[in-house]
Design a protein around this motif. Structure first.
Motif, mmCIF file in Angstrom:
data_model
loop_
_atom_site.group_PDB
_atom_site.id
_atom_site.type_symbol
_atom_site.label_atom_id
_atom_site.label_comp_id
_atom_site.label_asym_id
_atom_site.label_seq_id
_atom_site.Cartn_x
_atom_site.Cartn_y
_atom_site.Cartn_z
ATOM 1 N N TYR A 209 -33.659 -32.816 44.320
ATOM 2 C CA TYR A 209 -34.995 -33.421 44.310
ATOM 3 C C TYR A 209 -35.532 -33.473 42.872
ATOM 4 O O TYR A 209 -36.064 -34.497 42.434
ATOM 5 C CB TYR A 209 -35.949 -32.619 45.198
ATOM 6 N N VAL A 210 -35.392 -32.368 42.149
ATOM 7 C CA VAL A 210 -35.875 -32.318 40.759
ATOM 8 C C VAL A 210 -35.142 -33.353 39.907
ATOM 9 O O VAL A 210 -35.748 -34.057 39.092
ATOM 10 C CB VAL A 210 -35.698 -30.897 40.179
ATOM 11 N N VAL A 211 -33.820 -33.453 40.093
ATOM 12 C CA VAL A 211 -33.030 -34.430 39.337
ATOM 13 C C VAL A 211 -33.524 -35.848 39.596
ATOM 14 O O VAL A 211 -33.743 -36.635 38.669
ATOM 15 C CB VAL A 211 -31.532 -34.308 39.695
ATOM 16 N N SER A 212 -33.707 -36.181 40.876
ATOM 17 C CA SER A 212 -34.071 -37.549 41.253
ATOM 18 C C SER A 212 -35.523 -37.878 40.957
ATOM 19 O O SER A 212 -35.840 -38.986 40.494
ATOM 20 C CB SER A 212 -33.784 -37.765 42.741
ATOM 21 N N ASP A 213 -36.420 -36.924 41.206
ATOM 22 C CA ASP A 213 -37.848 -37.197 41.089
ATOM 23 C C ASP A 213 -38.357 -37.075 39.664
ATOM 24 O O ASP A 213 -39.303 -37.769 39.290
ATOM 25 C CB ASP A 213 -38.631 -36.237 41.992
ATOM 26 N N GLU A 214 -37.729 -36.203 38.864
ATOM 27 C CA GLU A 214 -38.271 -35.934 37.536
ATOM 28 C C GLU A 214 -37.323 -36.290 36.402
ATOM 29 O O GLU A 214 -37.669 -37.056 35.510
ATOM 30 C CB GLU A 214 -38.666 -34.452 37.428
ATOM 31 N N MET A 215 -36.104 -35.726 36.454
ATOM 32 C CA MET A 215 -35.253 -35.791 35.272
ATOM 33 C C MET A 215 -34.730 -37.192 34.992
ATOM 34 O O MET A 215 -34.783 -37.671 33.852
ATOM 35 C CB MET A 215 -34.109 -34.784 35.416
ATOM 36 N N ILE A 216 -34.218 -37.869 36.026
ATOM 37 C CA ILE A 216 -33.708 -39.223 35.801
ATOM 38 C C ILE A 216 -34.829 -40.184 35.408
ATOM 39 O O ILE A 216 -34.687 -40.927 34.420
ATOM 40 C CB ILE A 216 -32.930 -39.721 37.037
ATOM 41 N N PRO A 217 -35.962 -40.222 36.150
ATOM 42 C CA PRO A 217 -37.051 -41.119 35.715
ATOM 43 C C PRO A 217 -37.538 -40.819 34.294
ATOM 44 O O PRO A 217 -37.813 -41.749 33.524
ATOM 45 C CB PRO A 217 -38.156 -40.861 36.746
ATOM 46 N N GLU A 218 -37.647 -39.523 33.939
ATOM 47 C CA GLU A 218 -38.111 -39.182 32.584
ATOM 48 C C GLU A 218 -37.106 -39.643 31.533
ATOM 49 O O GLU A 218 -37.496 -40.066 30.442
ATOM 50 C CB GLU A 218 -38.315 -37.670 32.479
ATOM 51 N N SER A 219 -35.803 -39.560 31.854
ATOM 52 C CA SER A 219 -34.792 -39.977 30.879
ATOM 53 C C SER A 219 -34.757 -41.495 30.699
ATOM 54 O O SER A 219 -34.204 -41.992 29.720
ATOM 55 C CB SER A 219 -33.403 -39.484 31.313
ATOM 56 N N HIS A 220 -35.364 -42.233 31.637
ATOM 57 C CA HIS A 220 -35.385 -43.695 31.555
ATOM 58 C C HIS A 220 -36.682 -44.246 30.959
ATOM 59 O O HIS A 220 -36.837 -45.455 30.852
ATOM 60 C CB HIS A 220 -35.187 -44.303 32.954
ATOM 61 N N LYS A 221 -37.588 -43.350 30.594
ATOM 62 C CA LYS A 221 -38.853 -43.803 30.010
ATOM 63 C C LYS A 221 -38.611 -44.371 28.614
ATOM 64 O O LYS A 221 -37.600 -44.105 27.957
ATOM 65 C CB LYS A 221 -39.834 -42.629 29.908
ATOM 66 N N LEU A 222 -39.554 -45.137 28.172
ATOM 67 C CA LEU A 222 -39.593 -45.657 26.801
ATOM 68 C C LEU A 222 -38.388 -46.545 26.477
ATOM 69 O O LEU A 222 -37.926 -46.596 25.344
ATOM 70 C CB LEU A 222 -39.699 -44.496 25.793
ATOM 71 N N GLY A 223 -37.835 -47.221 27.500
ATOM 72 C CA GLY A 223 -36.779 -48.187 27.261
ATOM 73 C C GLY A 223 -35.427 -47.608 26.929
ATOM 74 O O GLY A 223 -34.590 -48.291 26.327
ATOM 75 N N GLU A 224 -35.170 -46.353 27.330
ATOM 76 C CA GLU A 224 -33.893 -45.715 27.003
ATOM 77 C C GLU A 224 -33.043 -45.513 28.251
ATOM 78 O O GLU A 224 -32.377 -44.491 28.418
ATOM 79 C CB GLU A 224 -34.149 -44.362 26.307
ATOM 80 N N GLU A 225 -33.041 -46.509 29.145
ATOM 81 C CA GLU A 225 -32.322 -46.374 30.415
ATOM 82 C C GLU A 225 -30.825 -46.162 30.218
ATOM 83 O O GLU A 225 -30.224 -45.280 30.837
ATOM 84 C CB GLU A 225 -32.535 -47.606 31.301
#
Length: 246
Positions: A209-225
């Motif tokens: 849940y933490v990986v999907s809800d927080e870590m992946i979305p945060e790593s895709h912020k600011l155009g760094e998908e």
């Protein structure tokens, strides 16, 4: 050594590595956003693989599949409830949960408590039956992913005006919830031996849940998908290799 002590010490080791991510603060930081995406993606990939191979797969082999899957869902639901009832601050997504007048640094710490508690519990549960290859690989995986995770906490704090030493100290504090979770996980796993597979799947669901809800979305912020995605893949490969050689 008693399993509860083993689980607590292993999770303490993993938690302490969070502060070592602060070493990246002393490197040149021309592109903090890209570095942050790399660190979050690596952490997410390692954590995802550890959740599957060191927790969920062994749980499926030891417990009844419907109850394992239900426990997995309850682990995710548990973190979702904490996410809703506790005010906390994500460095990129901002404030979540109820409104609060608590200082931002404490809101960040609460956010990392929600994040790191299932990691500590997972390590503790892994050692509930004593030392095993799965328990060792899990504790190493959580420890390794705490290094880039600590950097992902500290780097944005410096960009917000915190000194490097204060940012490292805050990263250290976020890791100290892990031995608390480790103690609780090892205690429950050693006392309630019959439900150990379901505790393992519960911890797996919480971590994913933490990986999907927080870590992946945060790593895709600011155009760094793409950066975050390939970092996730590399982290997954590293953890899968580690799990296969132990």
């Amino acid at each position: 050594m008693h399993p509860v002590l083993l689980g607590t010490l292993a999770s303490l080791f993993a938690g302490l590595l969070t502060s070592t991510g602060g070493i990246f603060l002393f490197l040149k930081r021309k592109n903090i956003e890209k570095l942050n995406s790399v660190f979050l993606g690596l952490s997410a990939g390692i954590m995802f693989a550890a959740s599957i191979f060191s927790l969920l797969v062994p749980a499926l082999g030891k417990g009844k599949v419907p109850f394992v899957l239900m426990s997995f869902f309850l682990g995710a639901l548990f973190i979702d409830i904490l996410d809703d009832i506790l005010p906390h601050e994500h460095l990129l997504r901002g404030l979540e949960g109820p409104s609060s007048k608590i200082k931002m640094v404490w809101l960040i710490l609460i956010s990392m408590v929600i994040h790191n508690l299932p990691e500590g519990m997972a390590v503790g549960i892994g050692f509930a039956n004593g030392i095993s290859p799965e328990a060792i690989s899990l504790s190493l995986a959580i420890g390794f992913q705490n290094i880039p995770e600590g950097a992902a906490v500290a780097l944005p704090l410096v960009s917000l005006g915190y000194t490097p030493l204060k940012a490292i100290f805050i990263a250290f504090l976020t890791g100290m919830i892990e031995p608390v979770g480790g103690f609780l996980g090892a205690l429950m796993g050693s006392v309630f031996v019959n439900i150990l597979p379901y505790l393992m799947s519960f911890a797996s669901g919480a971590m994913i849940y933490v990986v999907s809800d927080e870590m992946i979305p945060e790593s895709h912020k600011l155009g760094e998908e793409k950066v975050g995605t390939f970092a996730f893949i590399i982290g997954f490969i590293l953890m899968t290799f580690l799990d296969s050689v132990l």
